[in-house]
Design an enzyme around this catalytic site. Structure first.
Site, PDB file in Angstrom:
ATOM      1  N   HIS A 141       0.802  -1.214   0.000  1.00 33.79           N
ATOM      2  CA  HIS A 141       0.000   0.000   0.000  1.00 33.79           C
ATOM      3  C   HIS A 141       0.843   1.276   0.000  1.00 33.79           C
ATOM      4  O   HIS A 141       0.355   2.340  -0.366  1.00 33.79           O
ATOM      5  CB  HIS A 141      -1.014  -0.005   1.155  1.00 33.79           C
ATOM      6  N   LYS A 179       5.502   5.400  -2.537  1.00 31.52           N
ATOM      7  CA  LYS A 179       6.494   6.291  -1.930  1.00 31.52           C
ATOM      8  C   LYS A 179       7.810   6.255  -2.678  1.00 31.52           C
ATOM      9  O   LYS A 179       8.629   7.157  -2.547  1.00 31.52           O
ATOM     10  CB  LYS A 179       6.711   5.927  -0.455  1.00 31.52           C
TER      11      LYS A 179
END
Length: 130
Positions: free
Chosen positions: A93, A97
């Site tokens: 999830h 990033k």
């Protein structure tokens, strides 16, 4: 250069399609599942190496369902298979990033409003490349 997000997109799609056609009892499927788990751990490590805060967050996310089940909550939803799949999926999830600039991702202290807006795009970036 291989982009981790493109690699993730390709590999996850392949595993989903193959998994739909294989029998869970098949030793080859079990071996494929082990490789899938290793891939998920690899991406988790990649994200953790870029953002030290993410590692603890990922571990907390993967234990949440187990804790809820231990408390007797969501008994019908929190099956062993569901928890197993959640533990595999939870590390993914935050994979977006990887696309956040280091200056923002690794900034000590509070982010500015603009930086926080960029940080909030990590989920969409991870999804867009899925």
């Amino acid at each position: 250069m291989i982009h981790p997000q493109a690699l993730l997109t390709s590999l996850v799609s392949v595993f989903v399609v193959i998994g739909a056609y294989l029998n869970m009892e098949n030793p080859l499927f079990q071996k494929l599942s082990a490789h899938n788990k290793e891939m998920a751990v690899g991406f988790t490590t990649l994200v953790e190496n870029r953002d030290g805060n993410t590692g603890g967050h990922i571990r907390r996310t993967t234990t949440l369902a187990k804790e809820l089940k231990n408390r007797g909550l969501y008994k019908d939803e929190l099956t062993e298979d569901y928890i197993k799949n959640l533990v595999m999926a939870a590390p993914m999830h935050d994979v977006g990033k990887i696309a956040i600039p280091d200056a923002i991702l690794q900034k000590p202290g509070k982010l500015t409003a603009e930086e926080f807006d960029v940080m909030k795009t990590h989920a969409a970036k991870g999804w867009r490349n899925y």
